[in-house]
Scaffold this active site. Structure first.
Site, PDB file in Angstrom:
ATOM      1  N   ASP A  59      -1.124  -7.320   7.554  1.00 47.89           N
ATOM      2  CA  ASP A  59      -2.565  -7.087   7.431  1.00 47.89           C
ATOM      3  C   ASP A  59      -3.097  -7.598   6.085  1.00 47.89           C
ATOM      4  O   ASP A  59      -2.616  -8.632   5.619  1.00 47.89           O
ATOM      5  CB  ASP A  59      -2.862  -5.592   7.671  1.00 47.89           C
ATOM      6  N   GLY A  68       0.847  -1.185   0.000  1.00 44.59           N
ATOM      7  CA  GLY A  68       0.000   0.000   0.000  1.00 44.59           C
ATOM      8  C   GLY A  68       0.885   1.238   0.000  1.00 44.59           C
ATOM      9  O   GLY A  68       2.088   1.161   0.237  1.00 44.59           O
ATOM     10  N   GLU A  87       5.817  -6.364   6.862  1.00 44.02           N
ATOM     11  CA  GLU A  87       5.296  -5.236   7.652  1.00 44.02           C
ATOM     12  C   GLU A  87       5.936  -5.062   9.017  1.00 44.02           C
ATOM     13  O   GLU A  87       5.946  -3.946   9.557  1.00 44.02           O
ATOM     14  CB  GLU A  87       3.777  -5.354   7.817  1.00 44.02           C
ATOM     15  N   GLY A 109       0.135  -5.390   0.636  1.00 40.62           N
ATOM     16  CA  GLY A 109      -1.097  -5.125  -0.103  1.00 40.62           C
ATOM     17  C   GLY A 109      -1.228  -5.914  -1.405  1.00 40.62           C
ATOM     18  O   GLY A 109      -2.343  -6.198  -1.843  1.00 40.62           O
TER      19      GLY A 109
HETATM   20  C1  QUE Z   1       7.435  -3.213   4.438  1.00 44.42           C
HETATM   21  C2  QUE Z   1       6.249  -2.856   3.884  1.00 44.42           C
HETATM   22  C3  QUE Z   1       6.180  -2.146   2.695  1.00 44.42           C
HETATM   23  C4  QUE Z   1       7.362  -1.824   2.056  1.00 44.42           C
HETATM   24  C5  QUE Z   1       8.594  -2.200   2.606  1.00 44.42           C
HETATM   25  C6  QUE Z   1       8.601  -2.891   3.789  1.00 44.42           C
HETATM   26  C7  QUE Z   1       4.937  -1.724   2.101  1.00 44.42           C
HETATM   27  C8  QUE Z   1       5.011  -0.961   0.897  1.00 44.42           C
HETATM   28  C9  QUE Z   1       6.245  -0.663   0.304  1.00 44.42           C
HETATM   29  C10 QUE Z   1       6.418   0.132  -0.873  1.00 44.42           C
HETATM   30  C11 QUE Z   1       7.453  -0.145  -1.758  1.00 44.42           C
HETATM   31  C12 QUE Z   1       7.667   0.642  -2.879  1.00 44.42           C
HETATM   32  C13 QUE Z   1       6.846   1.711  -3.134  1.00 44.42           C
HETATM   33  C14 QUE Z   1       5.814   2.008  -2.238  1.00 44.42           C
HETATM   34  C15 QUE Z   1       5.608   1.231  -1.138  1.00 44.42           C
HETATM   35  O1  QUE Z   1       7.379  -1.120   0.888  1.00 44.42           O
HETATM   36  O2  QUE Z   1       3.843  -2.006   2.611  1.00 44.42           O
HETATM   37  O3  QUE Z   1       5.023   3.062  -2.493  1.00 44.42           O
HETATM   38  O4  QUE Z   1       7.055   2.503  -4.228  1.00 44.42           O
HETATM   39  O5  QUE Z   1       3.860  -0.522   0.335  1.00 44.42           O
HETATM   40  O6  QUE Z   1       9.788  -3.260   4.355  1.00 44.42           O
HETATM   41  O7  QUE Z   1       5.086  -3.168   4.513  1.00 44.42           O
END
Ligand code: QUE
Length: 352
Positions: free
Chosen positions: A145, A66, A137, A114
């Protein structure tokens, strides 16, 4: 917005969803979740659309999670408003789980957080050579989640708790061995599979037709790394009543795998670790909707806490990977602290 972040297309009997933010690894925004859910509702009622196919744009990712950077920013001043993102995302996860038409996710790329939520709850997940699944997470002060309490708690041999706590990565063969994926198709053959699927003339039993095609197209992803350490994972992660009992057993175990796990867990949010343990323990006895209601309670309380803000800062904003958790160790997180995250809300998750 010059380019849509999620694309919808009707090809033959299939409704096709393309997550279209490749520069952000197709991470889900609030608006993407809203449009995605609305389109699924429309297609469920349609007489033309008989099945749904979901994929990610670009070569790297199916969906990396997400848009937690946005959530963090908003939640700093208005956690109630920011929780609206999770409300929409969890309603989408729950809809996919109860969806009345076959739902196929092509997960040939990064599938984190997500991304798992918009794939694992469907009927079919097709992994490829680029598949890299994780629930990471606990590294950002969140918890696994998007239905992790449902699907991780139902995995065998303690595997779900292993993925939930450590954020361990699964490749295609691991995804097949654990049930995260239902089929494997080489990356080179994925585009042809998509054409074959959307070319199907679906009749009265679309699920069986799709399954037959996937079975025919599916290959052998090779040996799964997770199967090599499976006996150790079962010994370490399965059957513990409390987090503290699990943690004590891990520390008492003399094997290399246990030492590796302890080193990894040491870097995660202590609150997230204990939350995830309790979430999976409770989630095992809950149906999907009740599980999502529980997870929405947890996440709403997380937005009133400390570690999520610090974790997203350390991993995704400043990228120093030096989160300063509070409390700083699992011994500082009491059962009463954890119990508070499961308490009812003024505004609960609305389902359906
Ligand atoms: C743990 C996470 C997430 C994560 C890295 C973690 C996560 C998530 C993103 C993410 C990665 C690249 C993106 C972005 C989000 O990284 O939930 O917008 O460009 O969305 O260690 O839970």
């Amino acid at each position: 917005m010059t380019r849509e972040d999620v694309l919808f297309d009707e090809r033959g009997a299939f409704g096709v969803v393309t997550l279209n933010r490749p520069e952000a690894l197709n991470a889900l925004t609030w608006e993407m979740c809203r449009l995605f859910r609305a389109k699924l509702v429309e297609w469920e009622r349609s007489s033309v659309i008989k099945a749904v196919l979901v994929k990610g744009a670009g070569e790297k990712a199916f969906c990396a999670g997400g848009d937690v950077r946005w959530v963090r920013e908003k939640a700093m001043t208005d956690p109630d408003y920011a929780s609206g993102f999770f409300h929409e995302e969890y309603r989408l996860n729950a809809l996919i789980h109860r969806y009345q038409k076959p739902y196929v996710a092509l997960i040939d790329g990064i599938v984190m957080g997500g991304g798992a939520g918009v794939s694992v709850h469907g009927d079919f997940r097709v992994a490829g050579d680029r598949t890299l699944f994780a629930m990471p997470e606990t590294a950002i002060g969140l918890f696994p989640d998007v239905g992790g309490g449902h699907f991780l708690s139902r995995m065998h041999d303690g595997l779900g708790l292993y993925y939930a706590l450590t954020g361990a990565r699964a490749k295609a063969a691991d995804a097949m061995a654990t049930g995260i994926a239902t089929h494997y198709v080489p990356t080179d053959a994925m585009a042809q599979l998509e054409r074959d699927l959307t070319g199907l003339s679906l009749g009265a039993r679309p699920h069986a037709q799709i399954e037959a095609l996937l079975d025919d197209s599916s290959g052998d992803p090779g040996e799964a790394h997770v199967n090599h350490i499976r006996p150790a994972l079962k010994r370490l992660f399965d059957g513990h009543e409390t987090f503290d009992a699990f943690h004590a057993a891990l520390k008492a175990d003399g094997h290399d795998v246990a030492a590796d796990m302890l080193r990894i867990l040491d870097r995660m949010s202590p609150t997230s670790l204990k939350l995830a343990f309790e979430q999976l323990k409770r989630g095992r006895a809950l149906d999907m909707d009740d599980n999502m209601r529980m997870e929405f309670r947890i996440v709403r309380h997380v937005l009133d806490g400390h570690d999520f803000f610090e974790g997203v800062r350390a991993v995704l904003v400043d990228k120093d990977k030096a989160a300063r958790w509070s409390p700083a160790s699992v011994d500082g997180v009491s059962d009463a602290d954890i119990a508070r995250y499961f308490e009812p809300l003024e505004k609960e998750l609305t389902l359906p």
